[in-house]
Scaffold this motif. Structure first.
Motif, PDB file in Angstrom:
ATOM      1  N   GLU A   1      24.381 -15.346 -31.739  1.00 38.34           N
ATOM      2  CA  GLU A   1      23.567 -16.467 -31.302  1.00 38.34           C
ATOM      3  C   GLU A   1      23.412 -17.480 -32.432  1.00 38.34           C
ATOM      4  N   ILE A   2      23.109 -18.722 -32.055  1.00 38.04           N
ATOM      5  CA  ILE A   2      22.869 -19.773 -33.037  1.00 38.04           C
ATOM      6  C   ILE A   2      21.407 -19.727 -33.452  1.00 38.04           C
ATOM      7  N   ILE A   3      21.167 -19.661 -34.749  1.00 40.89           N
ATOM      8  CA  ILE A   3      19.805 -19.614 -35.273  1.00 40.89           C
ATOM      9  C   ILE A   3      19.449 -20.986 -35.824  1.00 40.89           C
ATOM     10  N   THR A   4      18.294 -21.519 -35.407  1.00 41.56           N
ATOM     11  CA  THR A   4      17.908 -22.866 -35.814  1.00 41.56           C
ATOM     12  C   THR A   4      16.471 -22.885 -36.345  1.00 41.56           C
ATOM     13  N   CYS A   5      16.165 -23.963 -37.050  1.00 47.20           N
ATOM     14  CA  CYS A   5      14.804 -24.224 -37.505  1.00 47.20           C
ATOM     15  C   CYS A   5      14.411 -25.618 -37.015  1.00 47.20           C
ATOM     16  N   THR A   6      13.314 -25.703 -36.287  1.00 45.65           N
ATOM     17  CA  THR A   6      12.808 -26.989 -35.804  1.00 45.65           C
ATOM     18  C   THR A   6      11.696 -27.463 -36.723  1.00 45.65           C
ATOM     19  N   TYR A   7      11.867 -28.646 -37.302  1.00 48.11           N
ATOM     20  CA  TYR A   7      10.880 -29.210 -38.229  1.00 48.11           C
ATOM     21  C   TYR A   7      10.242 -30.427 -37.562  1.00 48.11           C
ATOM     22  N   ILE A   8       8.926 -30.368 -37.390  1.00 49.21           N
ATOM     23  CA  ILE A   8       8.187 -31.418 -36.689  1.00 49.21           C
ATOM     24  C   ILE A   8       7.209 -32.071 -37.662  1.00 49.21           C
ATOM     25  N   VAL A   9       7.181 -33.391 -37.652  1.00 46.85           N
ATOM     26  CA  VAL A   9       6.228 -34.141 -38.471  1.00 46.85           C
ATOM     27  C   VAL A   9       5.231 -34.812 -37.538  1.00 46.85           C
ATOM     28  N   LYS A  10       3.922 -34.583 -37.783  1.00 45.26           N
ATOM     29  CA  LYS A  10       2.863 -35.180 -36.961  1.00 45.26           C
ATOM     30  C   LYS A  10       1.885 -35.935 -37.851  1.00 45.26           C
ATOM     31  N   ASP A  11       1.223 -36.920 -37.240  1.00 43.44           N
ATOM     32  CA  ASP A  11       0.162 -37.589 -37.985  1.00 43.44           C
ATOM     33  C   ASP A  11      -1.104 -36.761 -37.891  1.00 43.44           C
ATOM     34  N   SER A  12      -2.192 -37.259 -38.487  1.00 37.39           N
ATOM     35  CA  SER A  12      -3.434 -36.480 -38.530  1.00 37.39           C
ATOM     36  C   SER A  12      -4.048 -36.267 -37.141  1.00 37.39           C
ATOM     37  N   GLU A  13      -3.674 -37.109 -36.166  1.00 33.92           N
ATOM     38  CA  GLU A  13      -4.185 -36.977 -34.798  1.00 33.92           C
ATOM     39  C   GLU A  13      -3.320 -36.054 -33.947  1.00 33.92           C
TER      40      GLU A  13
ATOM     41  N   GLU B   1      -0.077 -36.707 -33.229  1.00 37.90           N
ATOM     42  CA  GLU B   1       1.020 -37.427 -32.588  1.00 37.90           C
ATOM     43  C   GLU B   1       2.321 -37.149 -33.339  1.00 37.90           C
ATOM     44  N   VAL B   2       3.369 -36.861 -32.604  1.00 45.63           N
ATOM     45  CA  VAL B   2       4.651 -36.514 -33.206  1.00 45.63           C
ATOM     46  C   VAL B   2       5.328 -37.773 -33.749  1.00 45.63           C
ATOM     47  N   LEU B   3       5.662 -37.741 -35.024  1.00 44.78           N
ATOM     48  CA  LEU B   3       6.374 -38.840 -35.669  1.00 44.78           C
ATOM     49  C   LEU B   3       7.867 -38.579 -35.736  1.00 44.78           C
ATOM     50  N   ASP B   4       8.239 -37.309 -35.870  1.00 43.98           N
ATOM     51  CA  ASP B   4       9.663 -36.964 -35.994  1.00 43.98           C
ATOM     52  C   ASP B   4       9.857 -35.511 -35.624  1.00 43.98           C
ATOM     53  N   THR B   5      10.914 -35.218 -34.906  1.00 44.22           N
ATOM     54  CA  THR B   5      11.297 -33.847 -34.577  1.00 44.22           C
ATOM     55  C   THR B   5      12.794 -33.687 -34.850  1.00 44.22           C
ATOM     56  N   SER B   6      13.131 -32.690 -35.621  1.00 46.44           N
ATOM     57  CA  SER B   6      14.543 -32.482 -35.954  1.00 46.44           C
ATOM     58  C   SER B   6      14.855 -30.991 -35.945  1.00 46.44           C
ATOM     59  N   VAL B   7      16.084 -30.695 -35.585  1.00 45.20           N
ATOM     60  CA  VAL B   7      16.549 -29.308 -35.504  1.00 45.20           C
ATOM     61  C   VAL B   7      17.655 -29.101 -36.525  1.00 45.20           C
TER      62      VAL B   7
END
Length: 220
Positions: free
Chosen positions: A196-208, A210-216
């Motif tokens: 299987e393919i193993i991935t890491c999802t990195y999400i950047v959110k502001d203090s509220e 809200e998602v600013l960036d999502t990358s795999v």
């Protein structure tokens, strides 16, 4: 006449005794064959249980084109302490490591601690409030500090920060090591066999939140 009759009776009696004696002492051919099979049958041996795991570390654990370098293939003292007894390069990318079963948990804990230390170091960034992650580190969420509590900075800092989020995810340097080590940890946890393919999802959110960036990583 009487003497002749007596001899005949004795002869008949002797023949009867001989016949009875023969039927009691001679075993049948079937019984003999059964005994021979029981004597010569060899006992079966239980299969030997493996004492090690072979785990495939994906190509995405290695930044140099997916292939481990010569230094990656060296068995260090740290490797041996954690039960790694061999490393083998895979031509299509990645590496297969052989791990002693009785030290597998120790290796897993070592890699988890390494990841936690990287995340703690990343949290020291002045723009990051905290970083959260799930149990297997397959999803990591970075929360930025509120605007009103951000440290003083120049307009150049703002421009550089804005530029950061316009770059391709692979150009991010601040969390790339976390990505590599996350994939490494998941491979160990799943005892990966490259199925299987193993991935890491990195999400950047502001203090509220809200998602600013999502990358795999790696991108699929």
């Amino acid at each position: 006449m009487k003497k002749c009759l007596a001899l005949c009776i004795l002869a008949i009696f002797a023949v009867s005794l001989t016949a009875c004696s023969g039927t009691n002492t001679v075993p049948s051919s079937i019984d003999a064959a059964t005994q021979a099979v029981a004597t010569t049958a060899a006992p079966t041996e239980a299969p030997t249980e493996a004492t090690e795991y072979k785990i495939h570390l994906p190509y995405s654990c290695f930044p140099a084109g997916g292939l481990p370098t010569d230094s990656d293939l060296i068995l260090t003292n740290e490797d041996r302490e954690c039960g790694i007894i061999s490393k083998e390069k895979v031509s299509t990318g990645g590496m297969i490591i052989t791990v002693e079963k009785d030290k597998y948990d120790q290796l897993l804990e070592h890699q988890k601690n390494k990841l936690c230390e990287l995340i703690e170091r990343e949290q020291a960034d002045m723009y990051i409030d905290r970083i959260e992650y799930n149990d297997d580190f397959s999803e990591i969420v970075e929360y930025q500090v509120p605007k009103e509590t951000e440290p003083e900075h120049s307009s150049d800092d703002d421009q550089n920060r804005a530029l950061l989020y316009t770059l391709p995810y692979t150009d991010y340097s601040h969390n790339q090591e976390i990505n590599y080590e996350s994939v490494y940890y998941q491979a160990l946890l799943k005892k990966n066999d490259d199925s299987e393919i193993i991935t890491c999802t990195y999400i950047v959110k502001d203090s509220e939140g809200e998602v600013l960036d999502t990358s795999v990583y790696p991108s699929t």
